[in-house]
Design a protein around this motif. Structure first.
Motif, PDB file in Angstrom:
ATOM      1  N   ASN B 125       0.814  -1.222   0.000  1.00  0.00           N
ATOM      2  CA  ASN B 125       0.000   0.000   0.000  1.00  0.00           C
ATOM      3  C   ASN B 125       0.848   1.272   0.000  1.00  0.00           C
ATOM      4  OD1 ASN B 125       0.890  -0.353   2.610  1.00  0.00           O
ATOM      5  ND2 ASN B 125      -1.018   0.370   3.553  1.00  0.00           N
ATOM      6  N   THR B 146     -10.847   6.732   1.921  1.00  0.00           N
ATOM      7  CA  THR B 146      -9.483   6.206   2.030  1.00  0.00           C
ATOM      8  C   THR B 146      -8.584   7.246   2.694  1.00  0.00           C
ATOM      9  OG1 THR B 146      -9.771   4.962  -0.016  1.00  0.00           O
ATOM     10  CG2 THR B 146      -7.500   5.292   0.728  1.00  0.00           C
ATOM     11  N   ARG B 147      -7.866   6.828   3.728  1.00  0.00           N
ATOM     12  CA  ARG B 147      -6.934   7.760   4.378  1.00  0.00           C
ATOM     13  C   ARG B 147      -5.597   7.669   3.649  1.00  0.00           C
ATOM     14  NH1 ARG B 147      -7.545   5.037  10.072  1.00  0.00           N
ATOM     15  NH2 ARG B 147      -7.350   3.324   8.588  1.00  0.00           N
ATOM     16  N   VAL B 221       0.158   0.635   8.371  1.00  0.00           N
ATOM     17  CA  VAL B 221      -1.107   1.055   8.987  1.00  0.00           C
ATOM     18  C   VAL B 221      -0.983   2.429   9.643  1.00  0.00           C
ATOM     19  CG1 VAL B 221      -2.029  -1.250   9.350  1.00  0.00           C
ATOM     20  CG2 VAL B 221      -0.539  -0.239  11.094  1.00  0.00           C
ATOM     21  N   ASP B 234      -4.401   4.337   5.290  1.00  0.00           N
ATOM     22  CA  ASP B 234      -4.730   3.187   4.442  1.00  0.00           C
ATOM     23  C   ASP B 234      -3.740   3.045   3.286  1.00  0.00           C
ATOM     24  OD1 ASP B 234      -7.164   2.584   5.870  1.00  0.00           O
ATOM     25  OD2 ASP B 234      -7.999   4.378   4.934  1.00  0.00           O
ATOM     26  N   GLN B 235      -3.311   4.179   2.738  1.00  0.00           N
ATOM     27  CA  GLN B 235      -2.422   4.176   1.576  1.00  0.00           C
ATOM     28  C   GLN B 235      -1.402   5.299   1.722  1.00  0.00           C
ATOM     29  OE1 GLN B 235      -2.697   1.942  -1.010  1.00  0.00           O
ATOM     30  NE2 GLN B 235      -4.569   0.996  -0.205  1.00  0.00           N
TER      31      GLN B 235
END
Ligand SMILES: Cc1cc2nc3c(=O)[nH]c(=O)nc-3n(C[C@H](O)[C@H](O)[C@H](O)COP(=O)(O)OP(=O)(O)OC[C@H]3O[C@@H](n4cnc5c(N)ncnc54)[C@H](O)[C@@H]3O)c2cc1C
Lengths: 115, 411
Positions: B125, B146-147, B221, B234-235
């Motif tokens: 990620n 999405t964070r 994470v 998240d990414q």
């Protein structure tokens, strides 16, 4: 063929190196049409750049060419031919003539073709 | 040297333009473009903009249609990376074992996105953005909520932040500099651009990462900042610049110093090898090494200059440096060097939807940057290149037609 022509300006309305945009709602064409006045001559092309959504009537007009205001793709005013990246597709031309001081646009009739 | 075959290594903007200009200049010999990518030569700037948003396609990014290569008699060898270069014989070796040989080899390999030193794991990620595959992966990883953490607020980081926010991501943009981009757009414009992010719901943080925390799968994470703050994510997109792809040149013994060194004809230290685009660095006539440009227009112009160099033609006149960047509702254009010593002159104000910032030194226009007023910068570019004298009063006055100023007429 039915006569489809519009007086879009009077000679002198469009300054040298400038252009006006004729709304598709007026002409019934599939795109707005940019009418350019460059070095004493009138030209008309579809207005929306073949590369990204930008109006060529707002571009830089000089030496028989228009440079797109977004990413500077260049097109030949007379032939619509693409002259520079990032554009890669030619623009459609339209016939425009000056008659008795009227600037007359023939939407859908390619430049150089008699209406 | 009588050139009857040219092999262009890399089909990005610079390599493609070299091929296209060779034909425009009347060269009738063989041209082969070799690229590791399986996609025919395509344009990169949309990768962080329309393409990432899903509103463009790879076909639309192509520099030319397949017929064009046939018509121009330009061969494409795609899908296999070049692994070695032998300058003396003009031979390149591909990963698939094939050897290709030509009178002239042009290195147009661009750059590789720099990796985050902290990223030593196997996370899936964490992204960079340089190719259409990168853009596809990033697009697939972003959805509403999405964070996304973006490390580096340069042009690509900032544009991607804007596109990702438009896609509904919750974006945090971290950069050690406040504001970022000063060397590229100057302080005044950097401040304006940076402040704009907040309006798009993007959180900006001045700082840098000290730690990345992975879960059992190896994916990240969380990130920890030097301030101690922990960001759950998240990414991640890493946009901390590129390093020029000079490995082949180094191995082949060419002169390299943060780029392959070329003369004004784009010839490297080996007479058979030229280099162009993001990876090439020019040694000027007075022996100085110029700054390497990493912009689209400089890559395009350098492709044309390379074609001229190969054909033994004098270099074209130099246009002033120019580039653009697009992000939420903003079209930025810049001509000249915004960080050079000069005074700022505004036409309009940063409160307006569009304005221009000129950098002036006496009667000399040094640089200009515009927001949503590209014609002003196109005018400025011509004024800078021609050295036309200007006054701050004319530049600041919206009633003065800038296009007329390029012809030396104030009205
Ligand atoms: C996401 C993104 C957005 C951008 N936005 C803007 C912008 O808005 N404005 C602007 O001015 N500039 C922008 N740029 C910069 C601009 O795209 C580059 O300056 C330009 O692409 C450089 O062209 P190049 O040909 O030198 O290199 P590249 O375009 O990087 O092309 C190099 C080519 O070489 C190939 N290659 C590399 N190694 C090998 C090998 N060993 N064997 C075979 N092939 C190889 C690669 O596959 C690639 O196709 C952007 C760049 C990116 C990535």
């Amino acid at each position: 063929m039915s006569e489809n022509k519009f007086v879009v300006a009077q000679d002198g309305d469009i300054e040298d190196g400038e252009a006006i945009k004729i709304d598709r709602a007026i002409t019934g064409a599939d795109d707005d049409i940019a009418v350019f006045f460059d070095n004493g001559e009138y030209f008309a092309l579809n207005d929306t750049c073949s590369h990204a959504t930008a109006s060529l009537s707002e571009g830089w007009i000089e030496n028989g060419e228009v440079e797109c205001p977004m990413h500077s793709g260049r097109f030949c005013l007379a032939s619509g031919e693409v002259l520079s990246m990032p554009a890669s597709e030619n623009m459609r031309t339209h016939r425009v003539v000056l008659e008795n001081g009227d600037v007359i646009l023939y939407p859908g009739v390619p430049a150089g073709v008699k209406a | 040297m009588n050139v009857s075959s040219v092999l262009i290594a890399g089909g990005g903007m610079a390599g493609f333009q070299t091929a296209s200009s060779l034909r425009e200049l009347g060269y009738a010999g063989d041209i082969t473009i070799v690229d590791a990518s399986t996609a025919p030569p395509y344009d990169r700037p949309p990768l962080s903009k329309d393409y990432l948003l899903g509103s463009s396609t790879i076909e639309h990014l192509a520099f030319a249609k397949p017929e064009w290569y046939v018509e121009k008699n330009i061969a494409l060898v795609l899908g296999s990376a070049i692994t070695a270069l032998d300058p003396d014989s003009g031979t390149v070796t591909l990963a698939n074992g094939r050897d290709l040989c030509a009178d002239v080899v042009v290195l147009a390999l661009g750059g590789a996105a720099r990796k985050l030193p902290l990223d030593t794991g196997t996370a899936s990620n964490i992204h960079t953005l340089r190719t259409v595959e990168d853009a596809n992966a990033l697009h697939a990883a972003i959805s509403v909520g999405t964070r996304l953490l973006i490390v580096g607020a340069g042009l690509i980081g900032a544009e991607t932040a804007s596109s990702a926010a438009t896609l509904g991501a919750t974006v945090t943009l971290v950069d050690p500099f406040e504001p970022p981009l000063v060397p590229v757009v100057g302080l005044d414009m950097a401040r304006y651009l940076h402040a704009h992010h907040a309006g798009s719901g993007i959180r900006t943080i001045q700082g840098s990462l000290t730690q990345l925390i992975a879960d059992d799968s190896g994916d990240y994470v969380a990130a920890v900042l030097e301030s101690g703050e922990r960001l759950d994510i998240d990414q991640i997109l890493v946009g901390i610049g590129i390093t020029p792809n000079t490995q082949l040149a180094v191995a082949a013994g060419l002169e390299v110093d943060n780029g392959v060194i070329v003369d004004s004809n784009h010839r490297t230290s080996h007479p058979r090898v030229f280099s162009t685009g993001d990876m090439a660095r020019t040694r000027t006539a007075d022996g100085e090494l110029a700054r390497r440009n990493e912009h689209w227009e400089s890559a395009r112009l350098s492709g044309t200059a390379t074609a001229r160099g190969i054909l033994g033609l004098e270099p074209d006149h130099a246009d002033s440096h120019w580039f653009w960047s697009d992000r939420a509702g903003i079209h930025l254009e810049v001509a000249g060097d915004m960080s050079a010593a000069a005074e700022s002159v505004f036409r309009g104000s940063t409160q307006d939807d569009s304005f221009v910032l000129f950098r002036v030194n006496g009667s000399t226009l040094v640089a200009a940057a515009s927001i949503n007023d590209s014609m002003a910068v196109r005018a400025a570019r011509r004024i800078i290149a021609a050295g036309t004298a200007v006054t701050a009063a004319d530049l600041a006055n919206p009633a003065v037609n800038l296009k007329k100023l390029t012809r030396g007429i104030a009205s």
